[in-house]
Design a protein around this motif. Structure first.
Motif, PDB file in Angstrom:
ATOM      1  N   PHE A  91       0.828  -1.204   0.000  1.00 25.42           N
ATOM      2  CA  PHE A  91       0.000   0.000   0.000  1.00 25.42           C
ATOM      3  C   PHE A  91       0.864   1.257   0.000  1.00 25.42           C
ATOM      4  N   ILE A  92       1.904   1.255   0.834  1.00 25.70           N
ATOM      5  CA  ILE A  92       2.804   2.417   0.894  1.00 25.70           C
ATOM      6  C   ILE A  92       3.566   2.584  -0.423  1.00 25.70           C
ATOM      7  N   CYS A  94       2.570   1.670  -3.419  1.00 24.67           N
ATOM      8  CA  CYS A  94       1.621   2.158  -4.422  1.00 24.67           C
ATOM      9  C   CYS A  94       1.373   3.667  -4.227  1.00 24.67           C
ATOM     10  N   GLN A  95       1.339   4.125  -2.985  1.00 28.81           N
ATOM     11  CA  GLN A  95       1.095   5.537  -2.736  1.00 28.81           C
ATOM     12  C   GLN A  95       2.276   6.400  -3.146  1.00 28.81           C
ATOM     13  N   LEU A  96       3.498   5.871  -3.064  1.00 33.68           N
ATOM     14  CA  LEU A  96       4.685   6.638  -3.396  1.00 33.68           C
ATOM     15  C   LEU A  96       4.872   6.786  -4.909  1.00 33.68           C
TER      16      LEU A  96
END
Length: 97
Positions: A91-92, A94-96
């Motif tokens: 998730f992290i 993908c957010q970056l």
């Protein structure tokens, strides 16, 4: 005059300590009496050697089963935590991007 107060304090403490020792002796006598009553009322063991061995074997089997269940629970919890961390990392990431 100053030593009179010290002497009276010492006598008062000595009187209180005597009373506490008396209470402690009575409490100890009561505890001893209760322990003797319990040991007198408990039935003596009439189990045979085979019965004792069966009890010991069953106890060991139960302990082993409980140990296996605990290990399984730790494994499941560990897998859940690991999956959660993996999901969090994805998730992290993908957010970056």
């Amino acid at each position: 005059m100053g030593t009179l107060g010290c002497v009276s304090d010492m006598l008062q403490r000595d009187k209180e300590n005597r009373a506490l020792r008396k209470i402690g002796r009575e409490r100890m006598k009561e505890t001893r009496r209760r322990l003797l009553e319990v040991s007198a009322s408990s039935p003596s063991s009439h189990l045979s050697l085979e019965q004792l061995e069966d009890i010991r074997k069953n106890t060991l089997e139960k302990e082993e089963l409980e140990r296996k269940k605990l290990n399984r629970a730790f494994l499941v919890i560990g897998c859940i935590v690991l999956a959660g961390l993996l999901f969090l990392c994805l998730f992290i990431t993908c957010q970056l991007t």
